[in-house]
Write an enzyme that holds these catalytic residues in place. Structure first.
Site, PDB file in Angstrom:
ATOM      1  N   GLU A   1      -3.642   6.162   3.733  1.00  0.00           N
ATOM      2  CA  GLU A   1      -4.581   7.052   4.404  1.00  0.00           C
ATOM      3  C   GLU A   1      -4.136   7.099   5.868  1.00  0.00           C
ATOM      4  O   GLU A   1      -3.975   6.043   6.483  1.00  0.00           O
ATOM      5  CB  GLU A   1      -5.987   6.459   4.282  1.00  0.00           C
ATOM      6  CG  GLU A   1      -7.057   7.428   4.654  1.00  0.00           C
ATOM      7  CD  GLU A   1      -8.446   6.799   4.563  1.00  0.00           C
ATOM      8  OE1 GLU A   1      -9.304   7.179   5.359  1.00  0.00           O
ATOM      9  OE2 GLU A   1      -8.652   5.911   3.701  1.00  0.00           O
TER      10      GLU A   1
ATOM     11  N   ARG B   1      -4.154  -7.802  -3.324  1.00  0.00           N
ATOM     12  CA  ARG B   1      -3.590  -7.465  -2.020  1.00  0.00           C
ATOM     13  C   ARG B   1      -3.047  -8.710  -1.341  1.00  0.00           C
ATOM     14  O   ARG B   1      -3.392  -9.839  -1.691  1.00  0.00           O
ATOM     15  CB  ARG B   1      -4.610  -6.763  -1.134  1.00  0.00           C
ATOM     16  CG  ARG B   1      -5.884  -7.544  -0.864  1.00  0.00           C
ATOM     17  CD  ARG B   1      -6.770  -6.798   0.151  1.00  0.00           C
ATOM     18  NE  ARG B   1      -7.000  -5.407  -0.191  1.00  0.00           N
ATOM     19  CZ  ARG B   1      -6.774  -4.380   0.643  1.00  0.00           C
ATOM     20  NH1 ARG B   1      -6.329  -4.586   1.868  1.00  0.00           N
ATOM     21  NH2 ARG B   1      -7.027  -3.167   0.271  1.00  0.00           N
TER      22      ARG B   1
ATOM     23  N   LYS C   1      -7.853  -2.728   8.751  1.00  0.00           N
ATOM     24  CA  LYS C   1      -7.613  -1.760   9.829  1.00  0.00           C
ATOM     25  C   LYS C   1      -8.714  -1.819  10.872  1.00  0.00           C
ATOM     26  O   LYS C   1      -8.472  -1.660  12.056  1.00  0.00           O
ATOM     27  CB  LYS C   1      -7.572  -0.340   9.252  1.00  0.00           C
ATOM     28  CG  LYS C   1      -6.293  -0.013   8.537  1.00  0.00           C
ATOM     29  CD  LYS C   1      -6.363   1.412   8.008  1.00  0.00           C
ATOM     30  CE  LYS C   1      -5.400   1.584   6.867  1.00  0.00           C
ATOM     31  NZ  LYS C   1      -5.623   2.823   6.131  1.00  0.00           N
TER      32      LYS C   1
HETATM   33  P1  ATP Z   1      -8.722   1.232   4.154  1.00  0.00           P
HETATM   34  O1  ATP Z   1      -9.600   0.052   4.371  1.00  0.00           O
HETATM   35  O2  ATP Z   1      -8.713   2.187   5.288  1.00  0.00           O
HETATM   36  O3  ATP Z   1      -8.859   1.886   2.799  1.00  0.00           O
HETATM   37  P2  ATP Z   1      -6.228   0.267   3.149  1.00  0.00           P
HETATM   38  O4  ATP Z   1      -5.748  -1.074   3.563  1.00  0.00           O
HETATM   39  O5  ATP Z   1      -6.676   0.483   1.764  1.00  0.00           O
HETATM   40  O6  ATP Z   1      -7.302   0.595   4.212  1.00  0.00           O
HETATM   41  P3  ATP Z   1      -4.525   2.580   2.832  1.00  0.00           P
HETATM   42  O7  ATP Z   1      -3.872   3.399   3.857  1.00  0.00           O
HETATM   43  O8  ATP Z   1      -5.510   3.232   1.948  1.00  0.00           O
HETATM   44  O9  ATP Z   1      -5.162   1.328   3.563  1.00  0.00           O
HETATM   45  O10 ATP Z   1      -3.434   1.820   1.987  1.00  0.00           O
HETATM   46  C1  ATP Z   1      -2.317   2.435   1.408  1.00  0.00           C
HETATM   47  C2  ATP Z   1      -1.845   1.608   0.254  1.00  0.00           C
HETATM   48  O11 ATP Z   1      -1.502   0.294   0.682  1.00  0.00           O
HETATM   49  C3  ATP Z   1      -2.926   1.458  -0.787  1.00  0.00           C
HETATM   50  O12 ATP Z   1      -2.351   1.689  -2.072  1.00  0.00           O
HETATM   51  C4  ATP Z   1      -3.393   0.049  -0.636  1.00  0.00           C
HETATM   52  O13 ATP Z   1      -3.814  -0.456  -1.847  1.00  0.00           O
HETATM   53  C5  ATP Z   1      -2.147  -0.671  -0.114  1.00  0.00           C
HETATM   54  N1  ATP Z   1      -2.506  -1.835   0.691  1.00  0.00           N
HETATM   55  C6  ATP Z   1      -3.292  -1.864   1.779  1.00  0.00           C
HETATM   56  N2  ATP Z   1      -3.465  -3.129   2.222  1.00  0.00           N
HETATM   57  C7  ATP Z   1      -2.750  -3.925   1.396  1.00  0.00           C
HETATM   58  C8  ATP Z   1      -2.533  -5.337   1.310  1.00  0.00           C
HETATM   59  N3  ATP Z   1      -3.086  -6.182   2.184  1.00  0.00           N
HETATM   60  N4  ATP Z   1      -1.737  -5.798   0.323  1.00  0.00           N
HETATM   61  C9  ATP Z   1      -1.189  -4.950  -0.550  1.00  0.00           C
HETATM   62  N5  ATP Z   1      -1.354  -3.620  -0.539  1.00  0.00           N
HETATM   63  C10 ATP Z   1      -2.143  -3.102   0.413  1.00  0.00           C
HETATM   64 MG    MG Z   2      -7.469   2.594   1.142  1.00  0.00          MG
END
Ligand code: ATP
Ligand code: MG
Length: 572
Positions: A46, A271, A281
């Site tokens: 995102e 994650r 974030k």
């Molecule tokens: P938000 O809280 O804004 O949803 P997010 O961490 O999910 O934040 P995204 O930009 O939606 O951020 O993440 C993009 C991709 O990265 C998604 O598929 C998410 O699952 C993955 N991702 C985010 N954080 C992690 C993490 N700590 N470990 C593994 N994958 C992650």
């Molecule tokens: Mg997300």
């Protein structure tokens, strides 16, 4: 690089033992011919923040799997929330994914590319009696939703006719209604045990301009409505995401089934969490906004921009991601493992140089005035191909203040009055006299003699010294600022705080130490940002973009001590 081989160098194709449960699923799908052997993944950020080391895990997984199976991986921006999204984030995400070593070819997509198709599909669901326009407010919807133990209550607008719904939805789309006054909801089951199935919202009214579609869409699809369909449009075979989406999967499957379109398989994994690190974030934003760090790419931040500036290499991050693997259960990885991977890579590739962080002047009383010798120094003992370089040596030198003690304790083998040590690549020197500032008593200079017979670092008479020190020639050295870092938080779990406080209570006040009178060897004078090297005995360092001509700035990437390797050794 279009395809990145797995870090082990072995390709994990179908006939090998799969490395994890995701690859096991893909192998099985390939065996049964589920997608005709096709493997197509995507990384769907995102664009509302900068990528961090957690995202790297997802990037390595999605792009890595595509490469291993001869498939494709798309980059898709999930830009369904116009309020928090900016072009700056999109640009930085692309830079970071490329830097990590991955390439999405011409497959850069946006959920907003699909707004027309999503709208058409919404009309279909309305037409089939599967969606309705609801006039409840956001708070009322929440209220009606029920809980895990209490079924929800049906919206009074749930019984609207198809014609009524179509007319209202078209007017929502035409921008006739105020923000938040109506939603489009899927008509599923308000008593469903899974809360996500209790008539979830598909569209909200939001008149704010979108970074790509401008004012064309006063209605905005929710993530839940957009995500699965975006995967379907791109014909993603394996939609890999983090565990929190596990109980959204029945909803995604419901949408795809009701629409009768291609259904990707969603697979969830745990994650990445790291000790001494926050990853959300929202928390990272807080650190920046409240100026606990100097920005998104502060070298203490776990963002890819921060790690890059700190001197981490893409190779090291990929090796780390390969090493931690993927699993279905949440865990926290020791940040020392990440640092270990960085050391392991830099040890192989980083040239060794000499730099003095806290200089102490040494004058060689018996060294000819004005003489300069160019001594041979090894660039990297781990890499013979790296060759040697010349390092200038002269009468006045700097050594590390810590390498001298006037009254040394038993275990201190470095320089002391009357004692002899080796200067790396140079000579044995003996400390003959200690000069002090009469007012403060501080040691300001050591007057030493050198033994010309020990050139290169060995005594022909076989006498030994117990220490080898690094040094720079005072007249040739380049002044530098060096920034030393420690963990940003004092506790392994930054969220472990007393009642009423938040994670910022665990910030480490000593996470940054700036040394501004350092002296580095002259071969570094022309180095620019992201140049990485080892300062002998001090750690791995890299040039910071704050450097200016005549004044270099370095970040310490990691020290040389590797606690993680030590722990592993002790275990075996
Ligand atoms: P938000 O809280 O804004 O949803 P997010 O961490 O999910 O934040 P995204 O930009 O939606 O951020 O993440 C993009 C991709 O990265 C998604 O598929 C998410 O699952 C993955 N991702 C985010 N954080 C992690 C993490 N700590 N470990 C593994 N994958 C992650
Ligand atoms: Mg997300």
């Amino acid at each position: 690089m279009t395809s990145t081989p797995s870090e082990s160098g072995k390709s994990r194709s179908n006939d090998r033992e799969p490395a994890d449960f995701i690859r096991q699923i893909i192998n099985e799908d390939n065996r049964t011919g589920k997608h005709g052997g096709r493997v197509h993944t995507r990384f769907p950020p995102e664009p509302n923040g900068y990528l961090h080391i957690g995202h790297a895990k997802s990037i390595c997984l999605n792009f890595g799997i595509a490469a291993e199976y001869g498939g494709l991986c798309n980059l898709r921006f999930d830009d369904t929330n116009p309020i928090k999204e900016e072009q700056e984030y999109i640009d930085s995400i692309k830079t970071d994914v490329r830097w990590l070593g991955f390439d999405w070819g011409d497959r850069e997509f946006y959920a907003s590319d699909y707004f027309d198709q999503l709208y058409q599909w919404a009309l279909k669901l309305i037409g089939d009696g599967n969606a309705y326009v609801c006039d409840l407010t956001a708070a009322e919807i929440r209220e009606h939703r029920g809980t895990l133990t209490r079924p929800g209550k049906e919206s009074p607008y749930r019984g609207r006719t198809v014609e009524e719904n179509l007319a209202l939805f078209e007017r929502m789309r035409a921008g006739e209604f105020a923000d938040g006054s109506r939603t489009l909801r899927a008509k599923i089951d308000m008593a469903h045990p899974n809360l996500n199935m209790r008539d979830p919202v598909m569209y909200r009214i939001l008149q704010s301009p979108h970074h790509r579609t401008g004012n064309r869409w006063p209605i905005c699809p929710t993530y839940d409505w957009a995500h699965g369909q975006s995967d379907s449009i791109e014909r993603i075979t394996h939609s890999i995401c983090t565990l929190e989406f596990e109980n959204h999967r029945p909803l995604y499957d419901w949408f795809l089934r009701e629409l009768g379109v291609f259904a990707p398989q969603q697979i969830e994994f745990a994650r990445l969490n790291l000790t001494y690190t926050v990853m959300s974030k929202r928390k990272l934003l807080r650190l920046v906004q409240d100026r606990h760090v100097r920005g998104w790419n502060d070298p203490r931040m776990p963002t890819l921009g921060g790690l890059r500036r700190r001197g981490y290499t893409p190779e090291a991050i990929r090796a780390f991601c390969a090493r931690i693997g993927v699993a279905k259960t949440e865990s926290t990885i020791d940040v020392q493992l990440l640092e270990h991977c960085v050391r392991e890579h830099l040890n192989r590739v980083a040239p060794r140089v000499m730099a003095v962080l806290r200089p102490l002047k040494v004058t060689l009383t018996n060294y000819p005035e004005g003489q300069v010798e160019q001594l041979d120094a090894v660039n990297n003992p781990e890499d013979p191909a790296a060759g040697t370089r010349k390092v200038p040596f002269s009468k006045v030198l700097y050594i590390e203040r810590d390498d001298f003690m006037e009254a040394p304790p038993k275990k201190f083998f470095r320089l002391a009055p009357g004692r002899e040590v080796r200067l790396r690549y140079a000579y044995f020197i003996r400390c003959e006299e200690v000069v002090k500032d009469p007012a403060s008593g501080e040691v300001t200079e050591l007057r030493c003699t050198y033994d010309p017979a020990t050139r290169g670092g060995d005594a022909p008479d076989g006498r030994k010294v117990k220490a080898t020190l690094h040094w720079v020639s005072a007249q040739h050295a380049v002044p530098a600022e060096v920034r030393l870092y420690d963990h940003l938080f004092t506790r392994p779990d930054p969220d472990d705080v007393p009642e009423g406080l938040d994670f910022t209570a665990n910030l480490n006040p000593a996470s940054l130490e700036v040394l501004d009178c350092c002296q580095v060897e002259p071969s570094l004078a022309d180095k620019g940002p992201e140049y990485r090297c080892q300062f002998e005995r001090l750690g791995y360092f890299c040039v910071d973009p704050d450097s200016k001509p005549g004044r270099l700035v370095f970040n310490r990437t990691v020290t040389l001590k590797d606690p993680w390797a030590k722990i592993q050794k002790a275990k075996t």
